[in-house]
Scaffold this motif. Structure first.
Motif, PDB file in Angstrom:
ATOM      1  N   MET A  45       6.442 -33.407 -27.222  1.00  0.00           N
ATOM      2  CA  MET A  45       7.737 -34.068 -27.275  1.00  0.00           C
ATOM      3  C   MET A  45       8.674 -33.499 -26.222  1.00  0.00           C
ATOM      4  O   MET A  45       9.396 -34.237 -25.555  1.00  0.00           O
ATOM      5  CB  MET A  45       8.345 -33.944 -28.673  1.00  0.00           C
ATOM      6  CG  MET A  45       7.614 -34.789 -29.698  1.00  0.00           C
ATOM      7  SD  MET A  45       8.408 -34.788 -31.292  1.00  0.00           S
ATOM      8  CE  MET A  45       9.885 -35.689 -30.934  1.00  0.00           C
ATOM      9  N   LEU A  46       8.656 -32.191 -26.032  1.00  0.00           N
ATOM     10  CA  LEU A  46       9.489 -31.565 -25.019  1.00  0.00           C
ATOM     11  C   LEU A  46       9.114 -32.050 -23.629  1.00  0.00           C
ATOM     12  O   LEU A  46       9.975 -32.373 -22.816  1.00  0.00           O
ATOM     13  CB  LEU A  46       9.381 -30.040 -25.104  1.00  0.00           C
ATOM     14  CG  LEU A  46      10.222 -29.250 -24.111  1.00  0.00           C
ATOM     15  CD1 LEU A  46      11.700 -29.560 -24.307  1.00  0.00           C
ATOM     16  CD2 LEU A  46       9.965 -27.767 -24.270  1.00  0.00           C
ATOM     17  N   SER A  47       7.825 -32.150 -23.340  1.00  0.00           N
ATOM     18  CA  SER A  47       7.389 -32.626 -22.028  1.00  0.00           C
ATOM     19  C   SER A  47       7.758 -34.085 -21.826  1.00  0.00           C
ATOM     20  O   SER A  47       8.110 -34.497 -20.723  1.00  0.00           O
ATOM     21  CB  SER A  47       5.901 -32.394 -21.819  1.00  0.00           C
ATOM     22  OG  SER A  47       5.152 -33.177 -22.717  1.00  0.00           O
ATOM     23  N   MET A  48       7.710 -34.906 -22.883  1.00  0.00           N
ATOM     24  CA  MET A  48       8.097 -36.305 -22.754  1.00  0.00           C
ATOM     25  C   MET A  48       9.587 -36.429 -22.496  1.00  0.00           C
ATOM     26  O   MET A  48      10.015 -37.237 -21.690  1.00  0.00           O
ATOM     27  CB  MET A  48       7.698 -37.096 -24.008  1.00  0.00           C
ATOM     28  CG  MET A  48       6.216 -37.335 -24.110  1.00  0.00           C
ATOM     29  SD  MET A  48       5.659 -38.453 -25.424  1.00  0.00           S
ATOM     30  CE  MET A  48       6.739 -38.152 -26.762  1.00  0.00           C
ATOM     31  N   GLU A 106      13.695 -37.322 -15.658  1.00  0.00           N
ATOM     32  CA  GLU A 106      13.452 -37.241 -14.218  1.00  0.00           C
ATOM     33  C   GLU A 106      13.935 -38.518 -13.541  1.00  0.00           C
ATOM     34  O   GLU A 106      13.612 -39.619 -13.957  1.00  0.00           O
ATOM     35  CB  GLU A 106      11.958 -37.054 -13.958  1.00  0.00           C
ATOM     36  CG  GLU A 106      11.620 -36.955 -12.496  1.00  0.00           C
ATOM     37  CD  GLU A 106      10.124 -36.834 -12.266  1.00  0.00           C
ATOM     38  OE1 GLU A 106       9.716 -37.078 -11.144  1.00  0.00           O
ATOM     39  OE2 GLU A 106       9.401 -36.512 -13.218  1.00  0.00           O
ATOM     40  N   VAL A 107      14.757 -38.351 -12.504  1.00  0.00           N
ATOM     41  CA  VAL A 107      15.239 -39.489 -11.733  1.00  0.00           C
ATOM     42  C   VAL A 107      14.560 -39.417 -10.373  1.00  0.00           C
ATOM     43  O   VAL A 107      14.755 -38.473  -9.620  1.00  0.00           O
ATOM     44  CB  VAL A 107      16.775 -39.460 -11.581  1.00  0.00           C
ATOM     45  CG1 VAL A 107      17.246 -40.661 -10.799  1.00  0.00           C
ATOM     46  CG2 VAL A 107      17.445 -39.411 -12.944  1.00  0.00           C
ATOM     47  N   LYS A 108      13.754 -40.416 -10.077  1.00  0.00           N
ATOM     48  CA  LYS A 108      12.984 -40.402  -8.835  1.00  0.00           C
ATOM     49  C   LYS A 108      13.859 -40.802  -7.648  1.00  0.00           C
ATOM     50  O   LYS A 108      14.751 -41.633  -7.786  1.00  0.00           O
ATOM     51  CB  LYS A 108      11.796 -41.345  -8.951  1.00  0.00           C
ATOM     52  CG  LYS A 108      10.786 -40.884  -9.968  1.00  0.00           C
ATOM     53  CD  LYS A 108       9.574 -41.762  -9.986  1.00  0.00           C
ATOM     54  CE  LYS A 108       8.602 -41.224 -11.023  1.00  0.00           C
ATOM     55  NZ  LYS A 108       7.345 -41.905 -11.029  1.00  0.00           N
ATOM     56  N   PRO A 109      13.591 -40.234  -6.472  1.00  0.00           N
ATOM     57  CA  PRO A 109      14.346 -40.614  -5.283  1.00  0.00           C
ATOM     58  C   PRO A 109      14.056 -42.053  -4.865  1.00  0.00           C
ATOM     59  O   PRO A 109      13.033 -42.625  -5.252  1.00  0.00           O
ATOM     60  CB  PRO A 109      13.867 -39.625  -4.213  1.00  0.00           C
ATOM     61  CG  PRO A 109      12.600 -39.058  -4.730  1.00  0.00           C
ATOM     62  CD  PRO A 109      12.597 -39.206  -6.211  1.00  0.00           C
ATOM     63  N   THR A 131      17.607 -41.482  -0.740  1.00  0.00           N
ATOM     64  CA  THR A 131      18.651 -41.106  -1.691  1.00  0.00           C
ATOM     65  C   THR A 131      17.993 -40.319  -2.818  1.00  0.00           C
ATOM     66  O   THR A 131      17.038 -40.785  -3.429  1.00  0.00           O
ATOM     67  CB  THR A 131      19.353 -42.341  -2.277  1.00  0.00           C
ATOM     68  OG1 THR A 131      19.874 -43.134  -1.199  1.00  0.00           O
ATOM     69  CG2 THR A 131      20.491 -41.939  -3.194  1.00  0.00           C
ATOM     70  N   TYR A 132      18.500 -39.121  -3.057  1.00  0.00           N
ATOM     71  CA  TYR A 132      18.031 -38.268  -4.141  1.00  0.00           C
ATOM     72  C   TYR A 132      19.133 -38.203  -5.197  1.00  0.00           C
ATOM     73  O   TYR A 132      20.312 -38.307  -4.865  1.00  0.00           O
ATOM     74  CB  TYR A 132      17.709 -36.859  -3.633  1.00  0.00           C
ATOM     75  CG  TYR A 132      16.551 -36.835  -2.677  1.00  0.00           C
ATOM     76  CD1 TYR A 132      15.258 -36.607  -3.129  1.00  0.00           C
ATOM     77  CD2 TYR A 132      16.740 -37.048  -1.310  1.00  0.00           C
ATOM     78  CE1 TYR A 132      14.177 -36.583  -2.249  1.00  0.00           C
ATOM     79  CE2 TYR A 132      15.661 -37.040  -0.423  1.00  0.00           C
ATOM     80  CZ  TYR A 132      14.398 -36.804  -0.903  1.00  0.00           C
ATOM     81  OH  TYR A 132      13.334 -36.791  -0.035  1.00  0.00           O
ATOM     82  N   GLY A 161      21.688 -39.155 -12.875  1.00  0.00           N
ATOM     83  CA  GLY A 161      21.634 -40.405 -12.126  1.00  0.00           C
ATOM     84  C   GLY A 161      22.636 -40.512 -10.999  1.00  0.00           C
ATOM     85  O   GLY A 161      22.575 -41.449 -10.200  1.00  0.00           O
ATOM     86  N   THR A 162      23.575 -39.558 -10.885  1.00  0.00           N
ATOM     87  CA  THR A 162      24.524 -39.591  -9.774  1.00  0.00           C
ATOM     88  C   THR A 162      23.823 -39.131  -8.493  1.00  0.00           C
ATOM     89  O   THR A 162      22.838 -38.394  -8.540  1.00  0.00           O
ATOM     90  CB  THR A 162      25.756 -38.704 -10.050  1.00  0.00           C
ATOM     91  OG1 THR A 162      25.325 -37.359 -10.279  1.00  0.00           O
ATOM     92  CG2 THR A 162      26.548 -39.215 -11.246  1.00  0.00           C
ATOM     93  N   ILE A 163      24.343 -39.572  -7.363  1.00  0.00           N
ATOM     94  CA  ILE A 163      23.719 -39.243  -6.076  1.00  0.00           C
ATOM     95  C   ILE A 163      23.875 -37.759  -5.769  1.00  0.00           C
ATOM     96  O   ILE A 163      24.972 -37.213  -5.828  1.00  0.00           O
ATOM     97  CB  ILE A 163      24.316 -40.095  -4.943  1.00  0.00           C
ATOM     98  CG1 ILE A 163      23.981 -41.570  -5.185  1.00  0.00           C
ATOM     99  CG2 ILE A 163      23.804 -39.632  -3.583  1.00  0.00           C
ATOM    100  CD1 ILE A 163      24.652 -42.520  -4.217  1.00  0.00           C
ATOM    101  N   ALA A 164      22.773 -37.119  -5.423  1.00  0.00           N
ATOM    102  CA  ALA A 164      22.756 -35.703  -5.066  1.00  0.00           C
ATOM    103  C   ALA A 164      22.713 -35.519  -3.547  1.00  0.00           C
ATOM    104  O   ALA A 164      23.337 -34.601  -3.009  1.00  0.00           O
ATOM    105  CB  ALA A 164      21.566 -34.997  -5.693  1.00  0.00           C
ATOM    106  N   GLN A 165      21.985 -36.404  -2.862  1.00  0.00           N
ATOM    107  CA  GLN A 165      21.790 -36.247  -1.422  1.00  0.00           C
ATOM    108  C   GLN A 165      21.394 -37.576  -0.803  1.00  0.00           C
ATOM    109  O   GLN A 165      20.633 -38.337  -1.399  1.00  0.00           O
ATOM    110  CB  GLN A 165      20.693 -35.207  -1.200  1.00  0.00           C
ATOM    111  CG  GLN A 165      20.676 -34.591   0.165  1.00  0.00           C
ATOM    112  CD  GLN A 165      19.664 -33.467   0.247  1.00  0.00           C
ATOM    113  OE1 GLN A 165      18.541 -33.708   0.661  1.00  0.00           O
ATOM    114  NE2 GLN A 165      20.046 -32.269  -0.150  1.00  0.00           N
ATOM    115  N   GLN A 166      21.913 -37.836   0.407  1.00  0.00           N
ATOM    116  CA  GLN A 166      21.541 -39.043   1.147  1.00  0.00           C
ATOM    117  C   GLN A 166      21.314 -38.686   2.607  1.00  0.00           C
ATOM    118  O   GLN A 166      22.019 -37.843   3.160  1.00  0.00           O
ATOM    119  CB  GLN A 166      22.653 -40.089   1.088  1.00  0.00           C
ATOM    120  CG  GLN A 166      22.820 -40.729  -0.262  1.00  0.00           C
ATOM    121  CD  GLN A 166      23.909 -41.787  -0.254  1.00  0.00           C
ATOM    122  OE1 GLN A 166      25.028 -41.521   0.117  1.00  0.00           O
ATOM    123  NE2 GLN A 166      23.543 -42.986  -0.672  1.00  0.00           N
TER     124      GLN A 166
END
Length: 118
Positions: free
Chosen positions: A11-14, A20-23, A36-37, A42-47
């Motif tokens: 459950m923890l791994s799920m 996880e938010v994919k680039p 875009t990472y 979900g907010t933008i970290a890097q572009q």
């Protein structure tokens, strides 16, 4: 007990996987790839851009509140030009030449030289 432990780990791994938010990558007509990472929320970290699988052009990093934390330049994977790093009221400018640091300047002021506000 063993089954409960296995179930808890699954459950923890799920939950971790679900957060996880994919680039995002977009192929552009000029051969560059816009990247875009994202932060976990979900907010933008890097572009920035890739060219020939190397960072190329301007890259900008943001904190979770949407403020710039860094602005950098790459030329075919090599660090170049002026980089800016914001940390609270402090602005650090790093000048790169030939992929090496040429100079570093830091300013601390309530009225920043270059604002990181959108």
């Amino acid at each position: 007990m063993k089954n409960l432990l296995i179930l808890s780990v699954m459950m923890l791994s799920m939950i971790t996987f679900a957060q996880e938010v994919k680039p995002k990558f977009d192929q552009l007509k000029d051969g560059k790839i816009a990247a875009t990472y994202f932060h976990e929320d979900g907010t933008i970290a890097q572009q920035g851009f890739f060219l020939n699988n190397k960072r190329h052009g301007e890259w900008i990093s943001y904190n979770k509140e949407g403020q710039k934390t860094a602005q950098a330049e790459f030329d075919n994977g090599k660090k170049t030009g002026k980089w800016f790093i914001w940390n609270g009221d402090e602005l650090t400018e790093v000048d790169y030449q030939n992929n090496q640091i040429a100079s570093v300047n830091t300013w601390i002021d309530k009225d920043p030289v270059a604002s990181n506000k959108p």
